[in-house]
Write a protein that holds these residues in place. Structure first.
Motif, PDB file in Angstrom:
ATOM      1  N   ASN A 172       0.814  -1.218   0.000  1.00 32.29           N
ATOM      2  CA  ASN A 172       0.000   0.000   0.000  1.00 32.29           C
ATOM      3  C   ASN A 172       0.849   1.270   0.000  1.00 32.29           C
ATOM      4  O   ASN A 172       0.314   2.361  -0.188  1.00 32.29           O
ATOM      5  N   TYR A 173       2.153   1.115   0.240  1.00 29.00           N
ATOM      6  CA  TYR A 173       3.046   2.268   0.313  1.00 29.00           C
ATOM      7  C   TYR A 173       4.138   2.161  -0.756  1.00 29.00           C
ATOM      8  O   TYR A 173       4.652   1.066  -1.016  1.00 29.00           O
ATOM      9  N   GLU A 174       4.481   3.291  -1.358  1.00 22.07           N
ATOM     10  CA  GLU A 174       5.624   3.340  -2.267  1.00 22.07           C
ATOM     11  C   GLU A 174       6.404   4.620  -1.998  1.00 22.07           C
ATOM     12  O   GLU A 174       5.812   5.694  -1.807  1.00 22.07           O
ATOM     13  N   TYR A 175       7.718   4.489  -1.954  1.00 20.73           N
ATOM     14  CA  TYR A 175       8.601   5.606  -1.599  1.00 20.73           C
ATOM     15  C   TYR A 175       9.355   6.103  -2.825  1.00 20.73           C
ATOM     16  O   TYR A 175       9.807   5.309  -3.657  1.00 20.73           O
ATOM     17  N   PHE A 176       9.484   7.435  -2.932  1.00 19.81           N
ATOM     18  CA  PHE A 176      10.230   8.052  -4.024  1.00 19.81           C
ATOM     19  C   PHE A 176      11.190   9.091  -3.451  1.00 19.81           C
ATOM     20  O   PHE A 176      10.841   9.814  -2.510  1.00 19.81           O
ATOM     21  N   LYS A 177      12.371   9.146  -4.016  1.00 16.59           N
ATOM     22  CA  LYS A 177      13.332  10.196  -3.657  1.00 16.59           C
ATOM     23  C   LYS A 177      13.754  10.900  -4.941  1.00 16.59           C
ATOM     24  O   LYS A 177      14.163  10.247  -5.910  1.00 16.59           O
ATOM     25  N   ILE A 178      13.638  12.224  -4.951  1.00 16.32           N
ATOM     26  CA  ILE A 178      14.003  13.011  -6.122  1.00 16.32           C
ATOM     27  C   ILE A 178      15.082  14.006  -5.709  1.00 16.32           C
ATOM     28  O   ILE A 178      14.879  14.815  -4.788  1.00 16.32           O
ATOM     29  N   THR A 179      16.218  13.970  -6.362  1.00 17.56           N
ATOM     30  CA  THR A 179      17.310  14.875  -6.038  1.00 17.56           C
ATOM     31  C   THR A 179      17.394  16.009  -7.057  1.00 17.56           C
ATOM     32  O   THR A 179      16.766  15.965  -8.120  1.00 17.56           O
ATOM     33  N   GLU A 211      19.453  17.238  -2.069  1.00 18.29           N
ATOM     34  CA  GLU A 211      19.746  15.836  -2.379  1.00 18.29           C
ATOM     35  C   GLU A 211      18.878  14.853  -1.593  1.00 18.29           C
ATOM     36  O   GLU A 211      19.013  13.640  -1.757  1.00 18.29           O
ATOM     37  N   ALA A 212      17.989  15.397  -0.737  1.00 17.14           N
ATOM     38  CA  ALA A 212      17.073  14.561   0.052  1.00 17.14           C
ATOM     39  C   ALA A 212      17.813  13.463   0.791  1.00 17.14           C
ATOM     40  O   ALA A 212      17.383  12.313   0.853  1.00 17.14           O
ATOM     41  N   GLU A 213      18.947  13.832   1.368  1.00 15.96           N
ATOM     42  CA  GLU A 213      19.803  12.875   2.056  1.00 15.96           C
ATOM     43  C   GLU A 213      20.072  13.331   3.476  1.00 15.96           C
ATOM     44  O   GLU A 213      20.168  14.528   3.741  1.00 15.96           O
TER      45      GLU A 213
END
Length: 369
Positions: A172-179, A211-213
């Motif tokens: 039900n969950y999906e994770y995205f990281k955009i830099t 950088e979402a880090e």
């Protein structure tokens, strides 16, 4: 009304077309996350063949002003059609098919209970309180509605980042990281501007905003990855049994009692308020349950702890006392508290400690460490 499809980047399409009910996106600043999610919420409110009259679609932001900015952007796109009704006071838009798009502030979670909501965007979610998500999630239950959470990286102990872990085992969950580098490749950001920002900003700020880090704070002793591993099964062998107790003083302090088997914490009790007798009884209860010798109990002697230590006749810990000599040599610490923090960091960074606890305690300890 004819709607011209928007041009979206590859990563924007991936998020909007996700099959997961809940998407969590940690992204660089100015990478197009708000724009793409405006399109998504608008699309949900105008789905072909779906009866929309009276249905609600929410855009939730941490504070009123942020919700109002999203409302103004929607209005800019739609007011030229002459088909939409705009309510500036209530930050709502009535669509020609009867659907209502509402723009809500998250500063009062109680205001997010109630109405039937069929889709929601939680904008800048890491800047809002976790209680807001609980309220919004509860509201989405009746309609089994989807929700997309977006924002900049808010730290590894932030509640939004914690939701990322659900995506590893919950479909039900999906994770995205955009830099920022993703945005440069897609033509959203210019490389020259990003490089200038990198030169202008502290490394920690740039790493998180662009950088979402995670980035260790200046002077931070314990590595982020090791803090996370602290709460996983490290296969540490059981050792001698000990009890440590930090006794609450007046005000907002809490009494925290931990039971150890070697360097593994197997039980934690947190008491919001406690008298000396209550603290003594709680420690004695653990002492009986885990068969701990008096000599293996240590209590912070500051404040009420001194009375607890005297009653139990156990060991006492005085924060400002002299550092302990190691192998007969003095160590360069101002007091034993500093020395113990340093040693604690060493052991966590070497994965020599383990803590068994629930999610709430894990969150609090992660923030503290």
């Amino acid at each position: 009304m004819e709607v011209t499809p928007a041009k979206l980047t590859e990563y924007q399409r991936a998020i909007l077309n996700s099959k997961a009910r809940f998407t969590i996106t940690e992204a660089s600043t100015k990478c197009g996350k708000t724009y793409s999610h405006i399109i998504w919420l608008y699309s949900k409110a105008h789905e072909k063949g779906v009866e929309q009259n009276g249905k609600n679609y929410w855009w939730v932001a941490p504070v009123y002003e942020q919700a109002r900015i999203a409302f103004q952007r929607f209005r800019k796109y739609l007011q030229g059609t002459g088909l939409y009704s705009f309510n500036e006071t209530h930050l709502s838009i009535k669509c020609p098919n009867g659907a209502m798009m509402r723009f809500k502030s998250a500063d009062k979670p109680d205001n997010l209970y109630g109405e039937d909501v069929y889709a929601a965007v939680f904008d800048e979610a890491p800047r809002a309180k976790e209680d807001t998500w609980y309220a919004l999630r509860s509201t989405l239950t009746a309609t089994e509605a989807p929700c997309k959470l977006i924002g900049n990286f808010g730290g590894i102990s932030n509640w939004v980042h914690k939701l990322k872990e659900k995506s590893e085992f919950d479909e039900n969950y999906e994770y995205f990281k955009i830099t920022c580098w993703d945005a440069i490749r897609e033509g959203i950001l210019k490389e020259k501007e990003v490089l200038q920002a990198k030169a202008d900003l502290p490394a920690k700020i740039f790493k998180e905003l662009y950088e979402a880090e995670p980035s260790e704070d200046e002077g931070q002793l314990i590595e982020y990855a090791c803090i996370k591993k602290l709460f996983q099964d490290n296969d540490l062998e059981d050792g001698g049994r000990y009890i440590t107790a930090d006794i609450a003083r007046m005000g907002k302090d809490k009494t925290v009692i931990m039971v150890w088997k070697g360097f593994r914490v197997v039980r934690i009790k947190v008491m919001d308020t406690s008298t000396i007798p209550q603290s003594v009884e709680a420690i004695k209860g653990f002492q009986r349950l885990f068969d701990v010798n008096n000599n293996n109990i240590i209590v912070d002697e500051d404040g009420l702890g001194g009375g607890v230590k005297d009653y139990l006749k156990c060991k006492g810990f005085i924060n400002n006392s002299r550092p302990v000599k190691l192998k007969g040599k003095e160590e360069n610490f101002s007091n034993i508290k500093s020395q113990c923090y340093w040693k604690l960091a060493e052991m966590i960074n070497q994965n020599l400690l383990q803590v068994d606890c629930d999610e709430h305690i894990e969150k609090l300890l992660s923030q503290e460490l």
